[in-house]
Design a protein around this motif. Structure first.
Motif, short mmCIF file in Angstrom:
data_model
loop_
_atom_site.label_atom_id
_atom_site.label_comp_id
_atom_site.label_asym_id
_atom_site.label_seq_id
_atom_site.Cartn_x
_atom_site.Cartn_y
_atom_site.Cartn_z
N THR A 98 -6.33 -8.29 -14.50
CA THR A 98 -5.35 -7.79 -13.53
C THR A 98 -5.72 -8.04 -12.08
O THR A 98 -4.91 -7.79 -11.20
N HIS A 99 -6.95 -8.53 -11.82
CA HIS A 99 -7.39 -8.72 -10.45
C HIS A 99 -7.78 -10.15 -10.08
O HIS A 99 -7.80 -10.48 -8.90
N SER A 121 -13.16 -4.64 -17.19
CA SER A 121 -11.80 -4.23 -17.57
C SER A 121 -10.76 -4.60 -16.50
O SER A 121 -9.56 -4.50 -16.75
N LYS A 122 -11.19 -5.06 -15.35
CA LYS A 122 -10.27 -5.40 -14.24
C LYS A 122 -10.06 -6.90 -14.10
O LYS A 122 -9.24 -7.33 -13.28
N HIS A 142 -0.23 -5.86 -11.70
CA HIS A 142 -1.05 -4.94 -10.92
C HIS A 142 -0.15 -3.91 -10.27
O HIS A 142 0.96 -4.25 -9.84
N CYS A 151 -8.05 -5.86 -3.41
CA CYS A 151 -7.41 -4.66 -3.96
C CYS A 151 -8.04 -3.48 -3.24
O CYS A 151 -9.27 -3.38 -3.17
N TRP A 184 -11.78 -10.14 -5.28
CA TRP A 184 -11.81 -10.92 -6.52
C TRP A 184 -11.49 -12.36 -6.21
O TRP A 184 -10.63 -12.65 -5.38
N HIS A 197 -10.31 -1.75 -5.93
CA HIS A 197 -11.27 -2.48 -6.76
C HIS A 197 -11.90 -3.68 -6.07
O HIS A 197 -12.51 -4.53 -6.71
#
Length: 125
Positions: free
Chosen positions: A25-26, A21-22, A51, A110, A116, A113
């Motif tokens: 946005t990441h 799910s990230k 973000h 992040c 990435w 999170h």
């Protein structure tokens, strides 16, 4: 056995569980031509988001690397940019000059999170 550092970096292909799910946005988005002329400057833009940009949840830095075809030791660090939460948005623009084809790798951190990676192949003609 502890994980290798590279196993801690999320990519769109490796994300699983909650990390799926990230991905949007990441994952760093790399905007650059697919093909460039050897020795001629070109622009690259790396961005993350949308973000949040709060002290509690934000992108803290982006590193940009180049994995050059045929180079004995890769990758080459091109830039590392730190972002202050609430004041600086996670976007980097670089002007590059390449002599050989390869892959641009962008790694972002992040604070909630993790790490990435996004990547883009560049063909030099």
């Amino acid at each position: 056995m502890p994980k290798k550092f590279g196993d801690l970096v999320y990519t769109p292909e490796s994300a699983s569980g909650e990390a799926i799910s990230k991905v949007e946005t990441h994952t760093p988005k790399i905007e650059a031509p697919d093909q460039v002329k050897s020795g001629e400057p070109f622009h690259v833009k790396i961005s993350v988001g949308p973000h949040p940009n709060t002290i509690q949840h934000s992108i803290r830095w982006i590193e940009v690397y180049f994995q050059e075809d045929g180079r004995a030791f890769n990758p080459v660090l091109l830039a590392r940019v730190h972002f202050e939460p609430e004041l600086a948005e996670p976007e980097v623009q670089l002007k590059l000059v390449l002599k050989k084809s390869g892959v641009i790798h962008a790694i972002e951190y992040c604070n909630l999170h993790g790490l990435w990676e996004g990547r883009k192949e560049i063909k030099v003609v």
